[in-house]
Every structure is written in structure tokens, then in C-alpha cells.
Scaffold this motif. Structure first.
Motif, PDB file in Angstrom:
ATOM      1  N   ARG A 391      46.510  40.298  41.464  1.00 28.32           N
ATOM      2  CA  ARG A 391      45.891  39.355  42.387  1.00 28.32           C
ATOM      3  C   ARG A 391      44.375  39.387  42.233  1.00 28.32           C
ATOM      4  NH1 ARG A 391      49.355  41.159  47.547  1.00 28.32           N
ATOM      5  NH2 ARG A 391      47.607  42.592  47.718  1.00 28.32           N
ATOM      6  N   ALA A 392      43.757  38.242  42.371  1.00 29.74           N
ATOM      7  CA  ALA A 392      42.303  38.181  42.346  1.00 29.74           C
ATOM      8  C   ALA A 392      41.773  38.541  43.727  1.00 29.74           C
ATOM      9  CB  ALA A 392      41.829  36.797  41.919  1.00 29.74           C
ATOM     10  N   ASP A 393      41.773  39.838  44.012  1.00 34.57           N
ATOM     11  CA  ASP A 393      41.182  40.398  45.225  1.00 34.57           C
ATOM     12  C   ASP A 393      39.872  41.054  44.790  1.00 34.57           C
ATOM     13  OD1 ASP A 393      43.464  39.613  46.593  1.00 34.57           O
ATOM     14  OD2 ASP A 393      44.400  41.589  46.476  1.00 34.57           O
ATOM     15  N   LEU A 394      38.769  40.342  44.966  1.00 36.15           N
ATOM     16  CA  LEU A 394      37.499  40.743  44.375  1.00 36.15           C
ATOM     17  C   LEU A 394      36.366  40.628  45.384  1.00 36.15           C
ATOM     18  CD1 LEU A 394      37.848  38.519  41.162  1.00 36.15           C
ATOM     19  CD2 LEU A 394      38.515  40.919  41.369  1.00 36.15           C
ATOM     20  N   ILE A 395      35.335  41.455  45.179  1.00 39.29           N
ATOM     21  CA  ILE A 395      34.120  41.328  45.976  1.00 39.29           C
ATOM     22  C   ILE A 395      32.918  41.313  45.041  1.00 39.29           C
ATOM     23  CG2 ILE A 395      35.051  42.288  48.099  1.00 39.29           C
ATOM     24  CD1 ILE A 395      33.836  44.970  47.403  1.00 39.29           C
ATOM     25  N   VAL A 396      31.868  40.602  45.476  1.00 40.72           N
ATOM     26  CA  VAL A 396      30.660  40.429  44.673  1.00 40.72           C
ATOM     27  C   VAL A 396      29.466  40.961  45.454  1.00 40.72           C
ATOM     28  CG1 VAL A 396      29.183  38.765  43.483  1.00 40.72           C
ATOM     29  CG2 VAL A 396      31.658  38.363  43.617  1.00 40.72           C
ATOM     30  N   MET A 397      28.611  41.715  44.757  1.00 42.99           N
ATOM     31  CA  MET A 397      27.410  42.293  45.367  1.00 42.99           C
ATOM     32  C   MET A 397      26.198  42.046  44.483  1.00 42.99           C
ATOM     33  SD  MET A 397      29.480  45.741  45.931  1.00 42.99           S
ATOM     34  CE  MET A 397      30.403  45.125  44.533  1.00 42.99           C
ATOM     35  N   ASP A 398      25.020  42.040  45.098  1.00 38.76           N
ATOM     36  CA  ASP A 398      23.781  41.912  44.338  1.00 38.76           C
ATOM     37  C   ASP A 398      23.428  43.203  43.611  1.00 38.76           C
ATOM     38  OD1 ASP A 398      23.315  39.279  45.114  1.00 38.76           O
ATOM     39  OD2 ASP A 398      22.217  39.874  46.913  1.00 38.76           O
TER      40      ASP A 398
END
Length: 443
Positions: A391-398
Motif C-alpha cells: 500500500r502507498a502509505d507514505l509521509i513527506v518531510m522537508d
């Protein structure tokens, strides 16, 4: 019409223990919400029907998995010791009414969305009222709103006078009554069974009651046998060494909170023939007791009994965490969100806490909050790492959380099952955050 996503030029932390992020990568997420391809951006031709999102300089990692939450409260401080008469009135005349249940469900939904927007794409809810967690899970599955992947326990199973009883628990006082309560929860569609083997801080009336043994080994074993025969895991609230021993001998799959171990307990964690998968994992929740244990009463407003019980439980739980690390016991991460000073948006604090108090580094705590938690909960074939087919369970951070774990406190995008939240929004509670910051400044 765009039916998939191409996340371009990102740095990937896979969640699998790899020490460095892969740079200048592209992740393709297909219309089914699965990770379709992972390649260097320069090597990949993106299908025309994919929406391209430039993440130059950003870090992408698996969504966090919080293995121990409650959705009925949001982490604001509340009184932990109230009279039985007041509790009875509040439950029957406020909570257990049609209006009260609607308000409760609305609050639980809000808390689940808050967790998701803070980067928690999967959460295991380990004790709620009226099976409202099951209802929310079904609404998420039916796409009525975008929420986290939710594993539900419904009511606790407890004993007469036990932790959570009678308002938050089904009560049973024999192995057969315990089996019946498993069947009741299963009938209502739960994903796991949560039991209370010992007392807890929230309803203890005297010092030492928080870890007092309440369930018998026979009762625990009956529950585990009933749940395991249909493949359901059992999570056990335990806050004393003897409680841990009884729970392990009965065959539970996870120890929630935990307590100091001896050689027999260490051995049972690592090889437990009665557990569903042959071992038992530890899910500590250090943040749940730390503020009440360590801060001045004038700040927390708790009673001396609560403060001392919190201190006893915290010290023993921390000892067990250190033993788990030393002896290679499988250990995940939960926060006990909903308890006073434990919000649904600050899972990073639990990871930071583990790093401060043990030899674990950022790479190891991130792996525990993703891959290891998925393995413990039996969902590692679906989520927990960035891999093709999952599954595309993703988080994005700087910023890079491997360099500073606090990067997880500022999530710029969230994707759950391929559904993208471009501008996650979290309303934080300044008074709680300031108090938690004060805890560490005093260390």
C-alpha cells in the motif's frame, strides 16, 4: 484523467533499516493505491495518466504505525481520579445516550484524522466505547472519509472491579465467561482482543493498585485460545512483573506498557508456544506516564496517588524497554494517545523518548514505528516499508528524520492507500506541547 501519482526527485527512507536515504528517486503509485515502481528519477519514464509531484529535496518514508491508541479523547489533561458515583452519572446520563454516542463518534473521527494528518497512516485502537471504532473503520473502508488504516478492539475484556470495568470493558470472572466476551467482541467485528491483566493508573484508588494482578492465567489462556483459533491476536494491558508473567503464560501476543523482566519472562517473550506466532512482543508507552510521574503536581493537577502510581509504572516500564533492547525481544511502539498529555499528533515524542532513554538511534526507532510494528500487528504484507506491491502509505518531510527525529513533527504531505493529502492540517494544543517541552528541559 489522472489516475496515479509520480512522486519525483525525493529521498527515500524505506523503513527497513537501511542507514541512508536513497536520493533523487521516483515512486509510482497506481490507481489501486499500491506502490507500482521505485526507480532513480533519471531511469524512469512516467505514464502520461500519472499526476507528477515534484518533491525535490524532500524525504519520503513509510507512514507511522501507532500500535497503541485510544480515540475517545484527544490528550488534553483530565482528572484521573473521580468518584464512582460521578462516573456512573456521566456514563449513563451523558455518554450512553443517542446524543452522547454521536458526539463521541464525532470526536473519535476527529482524533483519527488528526493522527493521519500528523503522519500516522495506521493505528491500532485498543479499547473504545460502544464499538464506535469498528463503525469508523467501516466508514473508512467505504470511502466515506479519508482516514488511517484502523485496527479495532472494541471493548476491553476485564474482571469485576478490574481496569476499565464496567464502563469500558466487558466483565467476566471465569474462563468460560472470558470466552463468551471474546465471542461478543468478535460478533461485533473487532480485529483484535484487548484484555486487562492488571490494574491501571487511570482508575487506581491507591498506590500500587496500577499493577495489581486481576486476571488469572486460566482466564488469559481461555481468551487466547478462543481468539487464536480464528487467527485474532490478543493484546494485554499489564503494569507489573507478575502480571507480565501471567499474561505470557496465558499466551498473549503483545504486552502493552510492560514491566521489569526476569529470566523466565525474557525467555517467554522470545519463545511463547501459546502465542499466535510463537513469540510475544512488547509495546511500551513511555509518554503516557512520564509527565504525570516527573512534573510538579502544580503543573499536572493530578493527585499524589496518580503521581506515585505513574512513577512506579514508568520506572518499571522503562526497565523493561531497556531489557528488551538488550535481549533482542521484539518491541514495537505505541503512545497511549488519548491519555492526559498524549495527543494524537505527537508520536515523534515517543520515538525521541526512546532515543533519550535507551541505546536506540533514529534509524532503529523509525524501523520499529514502521516495519516492526507492521510485523507485530500482522500487516507487514500490506504496509510498514516502501516496497513495490505494498500500500502507498507514505509521509513527506522537508528534513531528514534520520538526522533529527523532530522532523517527524512537521509532515508536509501524507498518502494513505494511495490517497494524497497535499496540505495536512493539525490543530495543536499549545498548553500541552509547552508542558511536554518543559519535561525535557528539566532533564
Amino acid at each position: 484523467m489522472k489516475t496515479g501519482y509520480a512522486l519525483h526527485n525525493c529521498h527515500i527512507i524505506y523503513g527497513d533499516g537501511k542507514k541512508f536515504a536513497d536520493t533523487n528517486m521516483t515512486i509510482l503509485v497506481n490507481e489501486q493505491g499500491r506502490i507500482h515502481q521505485i526507480e532513480k528519477t533519471s531511469n524512469l519514464v512516467v505514464p502520461s495518466h500519472y499526476e507528477s509531484i515534484d518533491l525535490t529535496g524532500n524525504y519520503v518514508m513509510p507512514g507511522l504505525i501507532n500500535a497503541h491508541v485510544h480515540l475517545f479523547a484527544d490528550g488534553k489533561p483530565f482528572t484521573l481520579s473521580v468518584s464512582e458515583k460521578l462516573l456512573n452519572f456521566a456514563f449513563h446520563h451523558l455518554l450512553d445516550t443517542s446524543i452522547g454516542r454521536r458526539i463521541l463518534k464525532k470526536r473519535m473521527k476527529k482524533n483519527a484524522i488528526t493522527a493521519l494528518h500528523s503522519g500516522v497512516t495506521t493505528m491500532r485502537s485498543v479499547g473504545e466505547f460502544f464499538y464506535k471504532d469498528v463503525e469508523l473503520r467501516e466508514e473508512i473502508h467505504a470511502h466515506k472519509f479519508v482516514g488511517p488504516n484502523l485496527l479495532t478492539a472494541g471493548y476491553f475484556l476485564s474482571v469485576t472491579g478490574g481496569h476499565g470495568a464496567p464502563y469500558l470493558a466487558l466483565v467476566g470472572d471465569s474462563p468460560w465467561e472470558a470466552r463468551r466476551n471474546v465471542r461478543i467482541n468478535v460478533k461485533h467485528g473487532v480485529d483484535l482482543i484487548k484484555i486487562c491483566v492488571t490494574g491501571g493508573v487511570t482508575d487506581a484508588k491507591m498506590v500500587g493498585e496500577a499493577g495489581r494482578l486481576q486476571m488469572t492465567e486460566d482466564e488469559v489462556a481461555a481468551i487466547c485460545e478462543e481468539a487464536h483459533k480464528i487467527g485474532i491476536r490478543v493484546a494485554a494491558h499489564v503494569e507489573s512483573t507478575e502480571g507480565v508473567r501471567v499474561a505470557l503464560k496465558g499466551g498473549v501476543d503483545t504486552i502493552e506498557h510492560g514491566a521489569e523482566m526476569d529470566e523466565e519472562i525474557i525467555s517467554l517473550y522470545k519463545c511463547n508456544p501459546r502465542a499466535l506466532k510463537g513469540y510475544t512482543a512488547l509495546i511500551p508507552t513511555l509518554q503516557a506516564d512520564y509527565p504525570s510521574a516527573k512534573l510538579d503536581l502544580s503543573l499536572t493537577k493530578v493527585s499524589e496517588t496518580v503521581q506515585e502510581n505513574s512513577r512506579l509504572v514508568y520506572d518499571s516500564m522503562l526497565a523493561s524497554v531497556r531489557q528488551a533492547v538488550e535481549h533482542g525481544i521484539k518491541m514495537g511502539i505505541g503512545t497511549d494517545a488519548a491519555m492526559p498529555f498524549v495527543t494524537h499528533y505527537d508520536m515523534w515524542r515517543e520515538l525521541d523518548h526512546l532515543m533519550r532513554k535507551t541505546s536506540l538511534d533514529s534509524l532503529q526507532v523509525i524501523e520499529k514505528a514502521t516495519k516492526t510494528n507492521a510485523e507485530i500487528l500482522g500487516i507487514d504484507h500490506l504496509t510498514g516499508t516502501i516496497e513495490m506491491g505494498k500500500r502507498a502509505d507514505l509521509i513527506v518531510m522537508d528534513h531528514n528524520p534520520l538526522e533529527n527525529i523532530k522532523a517527524l513533527s512537521n509532515i508536509t504531505m501524507v498518502m494513505v492507500n494511495g490517497q494524497l493529502i497535499k496540505n495536512p492540517n493539525v490543530n495543536k494544543m499549545k498548553e500541552v506541547d509547552d508542558l511536554l517541552d518543559l519535561v525535557w528541559s528539566n532533564e
